[in-house]
Design an enzyme around this catalytic site. Structure first.
Site, PDB file in Angstrom:
ATOM      1  N   HIS A 152       0.835  -1.194   0.000  1.00 25.16           N
ATOM      2  CA  HIS A 152       0.000   0.000   0.000  1.00 25.16           C
ATOM      3  C   HIS A 152       0.873   1.249   0.000  1.00 25.16           C
ATOM      4  CE1 HIS A 152       0.986  -0.411   4.309  1.00 25.16           C
ATOM      5  NE2 HIS A 152       0.936   0.920   4.322  1.00 25.16           N
ATOM      6  N   HIS A 199      -6.136  -1.847   3.803  1.00 24.83           N
ATOM      7  CA  HIS A 199      -6.040  -0.689   2.908  1.00 24.83           C
ATOM      8  C   HIS A 199      -5.013  -0.972   1.817  1.00 24.83           C
ATOM      9  CE1 HIS A 199      -2.708  -0.135   5.610  1.00 24.83           C
ATOM     10  NE2 HIS A 199      -2.353   1.042   5.147  1.00 24.83           N
ATOM     11  N   HIS A 213       4.390   7.355   3.057  1.00 29.63           N
ATOM     12  CA  HIS A 213       5.202   6.137   3.041  1.00 29.63           C
ATOM     13  C   HIS A 213       4.666   5.136   2.031  1.00 29.63           C
ATOM     14  CE1 HIS A 213       2.063   4.685   5.949  1.00 29.63           C
ATOM     15  NE2 HIS A 213       2.280   3.530   5.344  1.00 29.63           N
ATOM     16  N   HIS A 245      -0.306  -1.057  14.902  1.00 30.63           N
ATOM     17  CA  HIS A 245      -1.289  -0.023  14.607  1.00 30.63           C
ATOM     18  C   HIS A 245      -2.612  -0.354  15.289  1.00 30.63           C
ATOM     19  CE1 HIS A 245       1.122   2.080  11.726  1.00 30.63           C
ATOM     20  NE2 HIS A 245       1.124   1.115  10.832  1.00 30.63           N
ATOM     21  N   TYR A 254       8.934   1.373  10.648  1.00 28.76           N
ATOM     22  CA  TYR A 254       9.142   2.434   9.665  1.00 28.76           C
ATOM     23  C   TYR A 254      10.611   2.852   9.622  1.00 28.76           C
ATOM     24  CZ  TYR A 254       4.077   3.139   9.385  1.00 28.76           C
ATOM     25  OH  TYR A 254       2.733   2.968   9.185  1.00 28.76           O
ATOM     26  N   GLU A 264       7.782   1.254   4.919  1.00 25.53           N
ATOM     27  CA  GLU A 264       7.200   0.450   5.990  1.00 25.53           C
ATOM     28  C   GLU A 264       7.227  -1.005   5.558  1.00 25.53           C
ATOM     29  OE1 GLU A 264       2.930  -0.116   8.376  1.00 25.53           O
ATOM     30  OE2 GLU A 264       2.957   0.707   6.355  1.00 25.53           O
TER      31      GLU A 264
END
Length: 306
Positions: A152, A199, A213, A245, A254, A264
């Site tokens: 993503h 996502h 990112h 998260h 990260y 990431e």
């Protein structure tokens, strides 16, 4: 999952100003495979990706993202989406066949956040090192972190509202999660999926046309911890050490490439279906949403873009 025929995130083209060092970083530390090169670009893929490339590194004086592209099921889908995107108000241009190595024709347009976005169907097929007959779970000879795939990107821009409408109403994405202000419910961030992941692309309110990112997928939490070891051993500064998260429930770390593009690697999360209800976070809980353990953002994460 997407009823409009958009399958998944397919590729991202990143601008890098220290070209040789960046190619070395992405191939030996991140662990992608180089699949081709032309005058100004190097093409790479993760070991578990079937198409020719998912990452393009472009020689540039700047860092950041040139474009991100999603793959569609066929050319009819491409034609239909071109008309719908134009009706929404975006100017659409055709990218001719073989404009970049291994790629077929694409459509290109600018999102309300200022980012360049492409849709395509054709790309050269190269397969994976494990093959398709009685394959082992992973190949020999993996280097570095060795993510399975491009996962993503999180992009920054001012008009998150219109961009969210474009993705949900026209492109058929599901908004899985969102962040809103406490008082006015102004949309601050939107997480969008076209597959079954939490996502495939996300947008956060910030400076236009910026990259926050690019994320790559790992198989499990141990691989995230091992990524931290590999980064430390190679002297790569880690911005956020392994954590979880709240938003998307992913497990993550990260760090930055040599040109300052944030990377990431992540794992975990949940499955998304077409009837997935949008989860809402309020701005006062954003620290918990991003970094569930510490429950607060660090200075660079909320202010550094490329």
């Amino acid at each position: 999952m997407n009823g409009n025929g958009i399958e998944r995130v397919g590729r991202i083209q990143l601008r890098v100003h220290d070209f040789e060092q960046s190619v070395d970083y992405y191939s030996n530390i991140l662990g992608l495979d180089v699949t081709g090169q032309d005058d100004n670009r190097v093409y790479l893929k993760a070991w578990d990706e079937w198409d020719h490339h998912s990452v393009i590194l472009e020689k540039s004086d700047y860092s950041g993202m040139d474009h991100i592209a999603f793959k569609v099921t066929n050319h009819d889908v491409l034609d239909k989406l071109e008309r719908k995107i134009e009706q929404f108000g975006c100017d659409v241009k055709r990218v001719s066949n073989q404009s970049r190595l291994g790629e077929g024709e694409a459509i290109r347009f600018i999102l309300p956040t200022g980012h360049t976005f492409e849709l395509y169907h054709e790309i050269d097929y190269v397969g994976v090192p494990t093959g398709r007959l009685n394959p082992h779970p992973w190949p020999d000879g993996l280097r570095g972190i060795a993510p399975h795939r491009l996962d993503h990107a999180l992009l920054a821009g001012d008009d998150v509202d219109t961009t969210m409408r474009l993705f949900t109403e026209i492109l058929g994405f599901v908004q899985t999660e969102r962040v809103v202000s406490v008082d006015s419910e102004q949309l601050i961030a939107s997480f969008l999926s076209t597959s079954m992941t939490g996502h495939d692309i996300a947008f956060i309110k910030g400076p236009n046309a910026k990259l926050h990112h690019v994320g790559f997928y790992l198989g499990n939490w141990y691989e995230v911890l091992k990524a931290a070891d590999i980064l430390a051993r190679n002297g790569i500064e880690i911005e956020v050490t392994p954590t979880r998260h709240g938003i998307t429930r992913g497990e993550t770390i990260y760090f930055f490439d040599p040109s300052g593009n944030r990377n990431e690697v992540c794992t975990g999360g949940y499955a998304v279906y077409s009837d997935f209800p949008t989860i809402t976070w309020t701005e006062d809980k954003l620290g918990q949403g991003i970094f569930y353990h510490r429950r607060q953002l660090n200075e660079t994460f909320s202010s550094v873009f490329s």
